[in-house]
Design a protein around this motif. Sequence first.
Motif, PDB file in Angstrom:
ATOM      1  N   GLN A   1      -4.922   7.109   5.684  1.00  0.00           N
ATOM      2  CA  GLN A   1      -3.603   6.491   5.565  1.00  0.00           C
ATOM      3  C   GLN A   1      -3.499   5.797   4.218  1.00  0.00           C
ATOM      4  O   GLN A   1      -4.449   5.169   3.749  1.00  0.00           O
ATOM      5  CB  GLN A   1      -3.392   5.471   6.680  1.00  0.00           C
ATOM      6  CG  GLN A   1      -2.011   4.837   6.692  1.00  0.00           C
ATOM      7  CD  GLN A   1      -1.831   3.876   7.854  1.00  0.00           C
ATOM      8  OE1 GLN A   1      -2.804   3.365   8.409  1.00  0.00           O
ATOM      9  NE2 GLN A   1      -0.583   3.625   8.234  1.00  0.00           N
ATOM     10  N   LEU A   2      -2.327   5.904   3.577  1.00  0.00           N
ATOM     11  CA  LEU A   2      -2.117   5.232   2.302  1.00  0.00           C
ATOM     12  C   LEU A   2      -1.638   3.806   2.540  1.00  0.00           C
ATOM     13  O   LEU A   2      -0.764   3.558   3.385  1.00  0.00           O
ATOM     14  CB  LEU A   2      -1.097   5.997   1.459  1.00  0.00           C
ATOM     15  CG  LEU A   2      -1.475   7.430   1.073  1.00  0.00           C
ATOM     16  CD1 LEU A   2      -0.365   8.050   0.237  1.00  0.00           C
ATOM     17  CD2 LEU A   2      -2.799   7.465   0.322  1.00  0.00           C
ATOM     18  N   ALA A   3      -2.183   2.887   1.765  1.00  0.00           N
ATOM     19  CA  ALA A   3      -1.798   1.476   1.851  1.00  0.00           C
ATOM     20  C   ALA A   3      -1.591   0.952   0.444  1.00  0.00           C
ATOM     21  O   ALA A   3      -2.089   1.514  -0.542  1.00  0.00           O
ATOM     22  CB  ALA A   3      -2.872   0.672   2.580  1.00  0.00           C
ATOM     23  N   TYR A   4      -0.845  -0.142   0.342  1.00  0.00           N
ATOM     24  CA  TYR A   4      -0.619  -0.746  -0.972  1.00  0.00           C
ATOM     25  C   TYR A   4      -0.468  -2.254  -0.829  1.00  0.00           C
ATOM     26  O   TYR A   4      -0.105  -2.776   0.227  1.00  0.00           O
ATOM     27  CB  TYR A   4       0.634  -0.167  -1.633  1.00  0.00           C
ATOM     28  CG  TYR A   4       1.926  -0.805  -1.167  1.00  0.00           C
ATOM     29  CD1 TYR A   4       2.601  -1.713  -1.968  1.00  0.00           C
ATOM     30  CD2 TYR A   4       2.458  -0.512   0.078  1.00  0.00           C
ATOM     31  CE1 TYR A   4       3.775  -2.313  -1.536  1.00  0.00           C
ATOM     32  CE2 TYR A   4       3.626  -1.091   0.511  1.00  0.00           C
ATOM     33  CZ  TYR A   4       4.285  -1.998  -0.297  1.00  0.00           C
ATOM     34  OH  TYR A   4       5.438  -2.592   0.131  1.00  0.00           O
ATOM     35  N   GLY A   5      -0.774  -2.949  -1.914  1.00  0.00           N
ATOM     36  CA  GLY A   5      -0.605  -4.395  -1.955  1.00  0.00           C
ATOM     37  C   GLY A   5      -0.573  -4.855  -3.391  1.00  0.00           C
ATOM     38  O   GLY A   5      -0.943  -4.116  -4.312  1.00  0.00           O
ATOM     39  N   PRO A   6      -0.134  -6.103  -3.639  1.00  0.00           N
ATOM     40  CA  PRO A   6      -0.066  -6.607  -5.005  1.00  0.00           C
ATOM     41  C   PRO A   6      -1.452  -6.699  -5.621  1.00  0.00           C
ATOM     42  O   PRO A   6      -2.431  -7.032  -4.945  1.00  0.00           O
ATOM     43  CB  PRO A   6       0.575  -7.990  -4.848  1.00  0.00           C
ATOM     44  CG  PRO A   6       0.327  -8.375  -3.433  1.00  0.00           C
ATOM     45  CD  PRO A   6       0.326  -7.104  -2.652  1.00  0.00           C
TER      46      PRO A   6
END
Length: 682
Positions: free
Chosen positions: A133-138
């Motif tokens: 699963q792709l995730a993102y954050g600052p």
Amino acid sequence: MRQSMRRRAAALATAAALAAVGTVAAAPGASADDAGPWPGTEGRLLTDGPVLVDPVTGAKSQIPNTGSGDDGAWAPDGSRFATAYGQTITSIRPSGGARLTLPTAEGVRSSAVYEDLTFWWGGQYVVFSTGGQLAYGPSDGAYAPRPLLTAAQEPANVCDTDPTASPSGKLAFERRINLGCSDNAGIYVYDPSAKTVKRVLANAEQPAYSPDGTKLAFVRKDTDGKLQVFTANADGTGVKQVTTGPGYAVDPSWSPTGKRIVFDAHTTGDSTDVHTTAYVDLATGGVTTVPGTPQGSNPSWQPLRKNGTARIWGSDSYTTTIAGSRWTWNKVGQHVPGLMDAKAAVLTNRDSTAYALTAPALAGKKQGPVLPTPKTGLSAAVKAELKRVLKPGANVYLVGNTGILSSNVTSQVKALGFTPKRLTGADRFATSVAVAKTITTAPKYVFLASGTDAYASLPAAAAAGADGTGSSGGLVLSNGKKLSSSVKSYLNGINPNKTMVITVGADAKYALTHTSFSRWPSSASYYPITGSTKESLSVNVAKFWWNAPANVALAYSGSWRDGLSAASAMNVFGPVLWTTRPALSKEVTSYLLRESASINTAVAFGGTGSVTAGALNTAGASMAANGGQVTYTAYYNGNEPASSRTASRALGADTGASVTAARPAPAGPVPHLEPLRTPLHP
């Protein structure tokens, strides 16, 4: 592609204004990930370990303070790299300093390891894969990473890995479907502007966008069944094979120049395998092996791209504010790429600190400059600037009663063909309420700062005005450690569990917590921002309100007028940071080092007697890969130097073409809430 620093900074102004629809406009000729001149230059190679390798000599250096880590990724300007180990993502400077760890991801569908890192949107975000699963954050860890795609876009039967970011904001990634997520490999593209996921290449894996986003490198089996590196246009057309046997070539990554692709070269692909680091010249097809092999896998080239520093000033503190307006706002009828069209202006008494403190918040919401003028009438410079930036009939807001800005100011505004709107109350505190109500009668947040402390109020005003046209909230002023009846009544009329109340500075915190509000629930909470110095307070406002900003303003902490200029010109671009002299304050230096993955512009307001040349140089070295990767531009009276314009046009910045890309939600200023949420009555 290069553009002037001013245009690169001004491009970010629309980010917050468009947050509601999730789109961000980049400056003409620029791109979302443009951290400086295009093309970039080649630094060292990063391989798993993490290890830095000189591509010419093969000399290796283990970076201190990183521990073990694989899947390294460079920020677009080469100032930071991130590595993953287990469920920990670490970001660090190439020197091994300013190390930070991102929080553990929330809402992802498994507790798998984190891998396949890439920086996104000019270094503001980190994207990675966990459990397919792709995730993102600052990139600064302001809040925990979260899933990138919706459940419909990323169903449970797919595995998404190897994300790569385009300068336009698109993300390409490898997707495998069914059969244990081990077959049916293809490359898909997520377009956050259209919110779509589309396959562009079948029978392909391990994508990597070229630095300009026009091409993809990827891996596919050749006719002999061996994995090799191919390239294609970004839409999947024009496929070309660029490496050949007898071995295997995997994990491609482009050089910052776009002329070479570095990859992990394998001999057999089985237990007897030996792998080396090599790169292919796309013009000649020649392959060069990096000396000193074997190296680690997943090689990537450090992109060395220039960051920008600038100074905006006039002959005195009054003309510095005019200079800031000229630097930010278009002349009526002209559209300089990257500048904005003013829709209003805000007038303040140039010698009254108290009545100027909320002006930047109002100006940010009404989209126009703050112009300080004498009490008795408009100065010639202010008259000229109003006529330069405003269309006839535009609103001009006067902050304060006739004892602050005389009736003659109103008459002169009318005579110029504009519509004066006076905002006033019984005192400076009631006037701050009038300003806040003009911004919105239904605030989502309210800042509270001392009306007797410009060094708390101006950073707060910049933050309050930073979400552009979204009328979400404003700033009201305390009377030191007390609340006036007007401010108390205003705050008593909101629900603090629905409207964020943010105190900036110890005085405002004391005033709020030592006041009884009859209409507030017992569960009321607020968000205190404090600091032991002016400089640390401004940094803490920046940390709270902006995650991974692209731009910062610097002002001398002994000059409120320079701070007003900074907050007025930059309030929709990024935070206002106070600094000492002669050296850049340690709090600001530490902040710039921490945020260097995303920050690419630092703008000083005032002459060298305010923010010194040495302090500005330190700022540049702190946000760029090193002190040599900084371009300085001087904007005396706000005018762009001819040399800067010539360089921009020579490199194609002023073509008039526009690039629009999407920013993932949340967009614009995103408060770092929970760590500071405090019960009003513990």
